[in-house]
Design a protein around this motif. Sequence first.
Motif, mmCIF file in Angstrom:
data_model
loop_
_atom_site.group_PDB
_atom_site.id
_atom_site.type_symbol
_atom_site.label_atom_id
_atom_site.label_comp_id
_atom_site.label_asym_id
_atom_site.label_seq_id
_atom_site.Cartn_x
_atom_site.Cartn_y
_atom_site.Cartn_z
ATOM 1 N N LEU A 19 2.781 43.138 -3.573
ATOM 2 C CA LEU A 19 3.529 42.290 -2.627
ATOM 3 C C LEU A 19 3.006 40.849 -2.611
ATOM 4 O O LEU A 19 3.462 40.027 -1.825
ATOM 5 N N HIS A 20 2.041 40.548 -3.456
ATOM 6 C CA HIS A 20 1.540 39.177 -3.613
ATOM 7 C C HIS A 20 2.291 38.536 -4.771
ATOM 8 O O HIS A 20 2.920 39.274 -5.548
ATOM 9 N N PRO A 21 2.257 37.212 -5.000
ATOM 10 C CA PRO A 21 1.395 36.242 -4.322
ATOM 11 C C PRO A 21 1.867 35.926 -2.907
ATOM 12 O O PRO A 21 3.053 36.017 -2.603
ATOM 13 N N LYS A 22 0.887 35.532 -2.092
ATOM 14 C CA LYS A 22 1.153 35.206 -0.694
ATOM 15 C C LYS A 22 0.555 33.843 -0.366
ATOM 16 O O LYS A 22 -0.603 33.569 -0.698
ATOM 17 N N LEU A 23 1.335 33.049 0.309
ATOM 18 C CA LEU A 23 0.826 31.764 0.807
ATOM 19 C C LEU A 23 -0.388 32.030 1.694
ATOM 20 O O LEU A 23 -0.307 32.856 2.610
ATOM 21 N N THR A 24 -1.481 31.380 1.403
ATOM 22 C CA THR A 24 -2.715 31.651 2.149
ATOM 23 C C THR A 24 -3.005 30.536 3.141
ATOM 24 O O THR A 24 -2.893 29.354 2.807
ATOM 25 N N VAL A 25 -3.349 30.944 4.356
ATOM 26 C CA VAL A 25 -3.615 29.965 5.418
ATOM 27 C C VAL A 25 -5.068 30.069 5.868
ATOM 28 O O VAL A 25 -5.745 31.074 5.615
ATOM 29 N N LEU A 26 -5.516 29.023 6.540
ATOM 30 C CA LEU A 26 -6.812 29.053 7.224
ATOM 31 C C LEU A 26 -6.519 29.191 8.712
ATOM 32 O O LEU A 26 -5.952 28.279 9.327
ATOM 33 N N LEU A 27 -6.852 30.352 9.237
ATOM 34 C CA LEU A 27 -6.583 30.658 10.651
ATOM 35 C C LEU A 27 -7.740 30.145 11.495
ATOM 36 O O LEU A 27 -8.891 30.546 11.275
ATOM 37 N N THR A 28 -7.445 29.260 12.443
ATOM 38 C CA THR A 28 -8.496 28.842 13.374
ATOM 39 C C THR A 28 -8.245 29.481 14.741
ATOM 40 O O THR A 28 -7.092 29.639 15.175
#
Length: 171
Positions: free
Chosen positions: A7-16
């Motif tokens: 199910l990837h690729p997935k947009l990756t985020v930095l969660l704060t």
Amino acid sequence: MEAYRMLHPKLTVLLTTVDKNGKGNVCAVAWNMPVSEEPFCVAFALDEEHLSTRNLMETDEFILNIPGKDMLEDVWFCGTRSGRKVDKLRRFEVEDGKKVKVPRIKGCAGYLEGRVIKRMEVGECVLFVGEIVHYEVDKKLFGEYWKEGSVLLHLGGKYFTLPGKPLTPGG
Ligand SMILES: Cc1cc2nc3c(=O)[nH]c(=O)nc-3n(C[C@H](O)[C@H](O)[C@H](O)COP(=O)(O)O)c2cc1C
């Protein structure tokens, strides 16, 4: 085989996030997705052991900072060390969120600020659903969609890729 990588690729985020005393943390999150437009809500799954999960249980507020491709090393750093051991936010220049009391990372390609409205335990993870209360995007990198080479897509493990040339049905 890591079957979820189908199910990837997935947009990756930095969660704060912050804890109940206001101490901030950041971690990488690839398992994120939009879930409704009206209201605009997103979901993301976090391992129950992560410090970010505990922070969200305490305060409910978050920012999805969307890193540009130049932040690959930052994403790897934030995705391979826990805030229980390292103050990861020291690596970044931060500023206050516009609508939530969470730090945001300067220089990202986009920001989605939100508040958790639902959560559900699933296996080793907690699935959080959050309503987005504010968003911003760098128009140089995003028109109707992310431009070629703009943001990081996670393939799995150490492997990442970038958005390529758009394809449209009918040619
Ligand atoms: C590219 C990448 C994507 C990741 N995506 C997720 C994810 O979607 N959910 C999750 O629980 N952990 C994910 N991780 C792992 C966490 O970011 C990592 O375990 C981190 O150390 C947790 O930090 P914390 O304890 O400070 O919250 C990812 C790691 C990387 C490198």
